[in-house]
Design a protein around this motif. Structure first.
Motif, PDB file in Angstrom:
ATOM      1  N   LEU A  43      76.143 -68.865  -3.510  1.00 43.54           N
ATOM      2  CA  LEU A  43      76.164 -67.505  -4.024  1.00 43.54           C
ATOM      3  C   LEU A  43      75.060 -67.271  -5.050  1.00 43.54           C
ATOM      4  N   PHE A  44      74.719 -68.312  -5.827  1.00 39.10           N
ATOM      5  CA  PHE A  44      73.717 -68.163  -6.872  1.00 39.10           C
ATOM      6  C   PHE A  44      72.285 -68.040  -6.331  1.00 39.10           C
ATOM      7  N   HIS A  45      72.130 -68.031  -5.035  1.00 44.45           N
ATOM      8  CA  HIS A  45      70.817 -67.781  -4.443  1.00 44.45           C
ATOM      9  C   HIS A  45      70.665 -66.344  -3.951  1.00 44.45           C
ATOM     10  N   GLU A  46      71.724 -65.568  -4.078  1.00 46.24           N
ATOM     11  CA  GLU A  46      71.668 -64.197  -3.580  1.00 46.24           C
ATOM     12  C   GLU A  46      70.947 -63.270  -4.563  1.00 46.24           C
ATOM     13  N   ALA A 378      85.656 -64.407  -4.411  1.00 47.96           N
ATOM     14  CA  ALA A 378      84.257 -64.624  -4.030  1.00 47.96           C
ATOM     15  C   ALA A 378      84.159 -65.573  -2.841  1.00 47.96           C
ATOM     16  N   LYS A 379      84.955 -66.647  -2.880  1.00 49.27           N
ATOM     17  CA  LYS A 379      84.931 -67.614  -1.777  1.00 49.27           C
ATOM     18  C   LYS A 379      85.539 -67.030  -0.505  1.00 49.27           C
ATOM     19  N   LEU A 380      86.603 -66.225  -0.670  1.00 51.09           N
ATOM     20  CA  LEU A 380      87.246 -65.617   0.495  1.00 51.09           C
ATOM     21  C   LEU A 380      86.296 -64.638   1.185  1.00 51.09           C
ATOM     22  N   VAL A 381      85.591 -63.828   0.416  1.00 53.57           N
ATOM     23  CA  VAL A 381      84.653 -62.866   1.002  1.00 53.57           C
ATOM     24  C   VAL A 381      83.513 -63.597   1.713  1.00 53.57           C
ATOM     25  N   ILE A 382      83.056 -64.712   1.141  1.00 55.33           N
ATOM     26  CA  ILE A 382      82.026 -65.505   1.817  1.00 55.33           C
ATOM     27  C   ILE A 382      82.532 -65.981   3.172  1.00 55.33           C
ATOM     28  N   LYS A 383      83.775 -66.465   3.188  1.00 58.60           N
ATOM     29  CA  LYS A 383      84.341 -66.998   4.434  1.00 58.60           C
ATOM     30  C   LYS A 383      84.541 -65.910   5.476  1.00 58.60           C
ATOM     31  N   LYS A 388      76.152 -62.813   1.776  1.00 60.13           N
ATOM     32  CA  LYS A 388      75.445 -61.618   1.318  1.00 60.13           C
ATOM     33  C   LYS A 388      76.408 -60.542   0.836  1.00 60.13           C
ATOM     34  N   VAL A 389      77.519 -60.376   1.530  1.00 63.49           N
ATOM     35  CA  VAL A 389      78.517 -59.398   1.110  1.00 63.49           C
ATOM     36  C   VAL A 389      79.145 -59.832  -0.220  1.00 63.49           C
ATOM     37  N   SER A 390      79.446 -61.113  -0.348  1.00 65.88           N
ATOM     38  CA  SER A 390      80.004 -61.624  -1.597  1.00 65.88           C
ATOM     39  C   SER A 390      79.006 -61.475  -2.737  1.00 65.88           C
ATOM     40  N   GLY A 391      77.735 -61.745  -2.454  1.00 65.79           N
ATOM     41  CA  GLY A 391      76.703 -61.589  -3.470  1.00 65.79           C
ATOM     42  C   GLY A 391      76.577 -60.158  -3.940  1.00 65.79           C
TER      43      GLY A 391
END
Length: 480
Positions: A43-46, A378-383, A388-391
């Motif tokens: 996430l920290f790369h978004e 945050a982790k759930l949205v990534i999954k 990108k959506v979580s970011g």
């Protein structure tokens, strides 16, 4: 400014070099080929949340560069995050750790300094500010160390650690550095962190009413989180950033105050150290905004001003003696959640009310699952929807609040780091979508307030430091 005649004193211990090399090496034993980045690290790369951590460490003597490099080499050998590339798979957007051979000379930077600097303090400020204009090239592990052998107000030598936030959070990086430290009084012993016995975020359920309170506070917090992600913004004030501010350079300044002043206030008011620090920051921000507005009435109005307050979610902050990510003392990397903390920036006739209100706000946050929920969400949205959506979700939340804030426990004893005695530790970050970030860290009998600002929004960060320091003085004097 001329160099200080204080000689370099290298402290050798049996824990140095060979002993540390003998510790468990996760690069050889625990990692088999490439490993994926965790969801939080990815996430920290978004865009908008591409954050770097900067830690300024003042040393009591000039720094022996070769000795420092030898320790840095052991550090990168002991933790694979410091000897691995982060490689992006363009097809699916995933990233993996890829171990490589690292040349330590590519990560330890020693600029040539002018022996006749007008002000070493300003030079260090400018140097760190210039670092915030750049990112570390992805062709090498995302960390470096800069050594400035010049005398400043608080130190005789400066080293600046810079890490990409994907490598780890504040607690894990503090843990790693202290794993390569020793007490100045007894270099054979590891230092201890202030309040390391338990997690800063503890939830105690004593009755059904307590459980209902936790559930209610958590629901309210999640509703506010989602509203903030969609449209709910803080009031526009002189310290609120503009869109796109995450890409602007930062100015870093710090102020060191007495830890005993904070602890004596804690004891007198029967609150926590973090309550006092938060109350001091809120009082300091009131003083600063009052001066910027030049109008008491505006500051006295009910304005919405919130901080993203970061919590360590580990069970303990105890130092991991291995310096790796396999210890039973807790996971390495990023294990944090954050809460949206309202700041009461209004006039208070009794300055102690800033501390009382800080305590009340923190008690509500502690009696909730908010930091765990934000981390899980945050982790759930990534999954479910991808990184990108979580970011974007996290960017919307962070850009709609006013500042970032955290308070870190530091060593209770004076320490020797990489063979050199430490005078102070001052952590901060850049790349966040807020114009202001305030970090506080304790070290022995001191607390350092580190302030990161966008100079176009806050051109006078030293004034804010003055206001925070004066607020502590007023709060302590009110108890006399």
């Amino acid at each position: 400014m001329s160099k200080d005649p204080t000689p370099i004193r290298i402290i050798k211990t049996t824990r140095d070099q060979e002993s540390i090399k003998g510790l468990k090496n996760i690069c050889e034993e625990d990692i088999d080929g490439e490993q994926p980045l965790s969801p939080t690290s990815r996430l920290f790369h978004e865009p908008g949340v591409n954050v770097y951590i900067v830690v300024i460490i003042g040393m009591k003597t000039f720094i022996n560069v070769e000795v420092f490099k030898s320790y840095a080499k052991v550090l990168k050998d002991k933790n694979c995050r410091f000897s691995s590339l982060q490689v992006l798979n363009k097809e699916n957007g995933s990233m993996t750790w890829v171990p490589i051979n690292v040349d330590i000379n590519n990560h330890v930077v020693v600029p040539e300094l002018d022996p006749n600097l007008d002000s070493s303090d300003i030079y260090v400020e400018d140097y760190v500010s210039n670092l915030s204009r750049s990112h570390i090239e992805s062709s090498k592990p995302l960390w470096d160390v800069h050594i400035l052998n010049t005398k400043t107000t608080y130190a005789n030598g400066i080293c600046i650690f810079r890490f990409h936030h994907s490598i780890g959070d504040g607690i894990s990086l503090m843990n790693l550095l202290l794993a390569f430290s020793g007490k100045a009084s007894n270099p054979e012993e590891l230092p201890t962190l202030y309040g390391e016995k338990a997690s800063p975020h503890r939830i105690q359920i004593t009755c059904s009413r307590s459980l209902l309170t936790i559930l209610w506070n958590s629901i309210v917090a999640l509703v506010m989180f989602m509203l903030t992600a969609v449209f709910l913004k803080d009031t526009k004030t002189p310290i609120k950033g503009n869109p796109g501010i995450e890409g602007t350079p930062r100015r870093f300044v710090h102020r060191i105050v007495s830890f005993e002043d904070i602890k004596s206030t804690k004891r007198a008011m029967n609150v926590t150290v973090n309550d006092v620090i938060l109350g001091v920051v809120q009082a300091g921000l009131y003083r600063y905004l009052k001066w910027r507005y030049e109008n008491d009435d505006i500051v006295s109005e009910s304005i919405r001003l919130r901080a993203a307050l970061f919590f360590n979610l580990r069970a303990t902050t105890r130092v991991n003696p291995f310096g790796d990510d396999t210890s039973k003392h807790g996971t390495w990397g990023n294990d944090i959640g954050y809460v949206l903390l309202p700041f009461n920036i209004r006039y208070r006739k009794d300055v102690l009310d800033y501390v009382r209100e800080a305590r009340a706000s923190m008690e509500r946050k502690k009696a909730s699952l908010e930091p765990f929920c934000t981390s899980f969400l945050a982790k759930l949205v990534i999954k479910l929807f991808g990184v990108k959506v979580s970011g974007k979700l996290n960017y919307n939340v962070l850009s709609n609040v006013t500042l970032g804030y955290s308070s870190l426990p530091g060593p209770q004893e004076e320490i020797i780091l990489f063979g050199h005695e430490v005078a102070y530790i001052a952590p901060s970050c850049y790349g966040q979508p807020m114009a202001l970030a305030i970090h506080a860290v304790s070290y022995v009998d001191k607390v350092t307030f580190m302030i990161s600002v966008d100079e176009e929004i806050i051109p006078d960060p030293q004034t804010l430091c003055d206001d925070i320091q004066q607020s502590l003085h007023l709060i302590k004097s009110s108890l006399a």
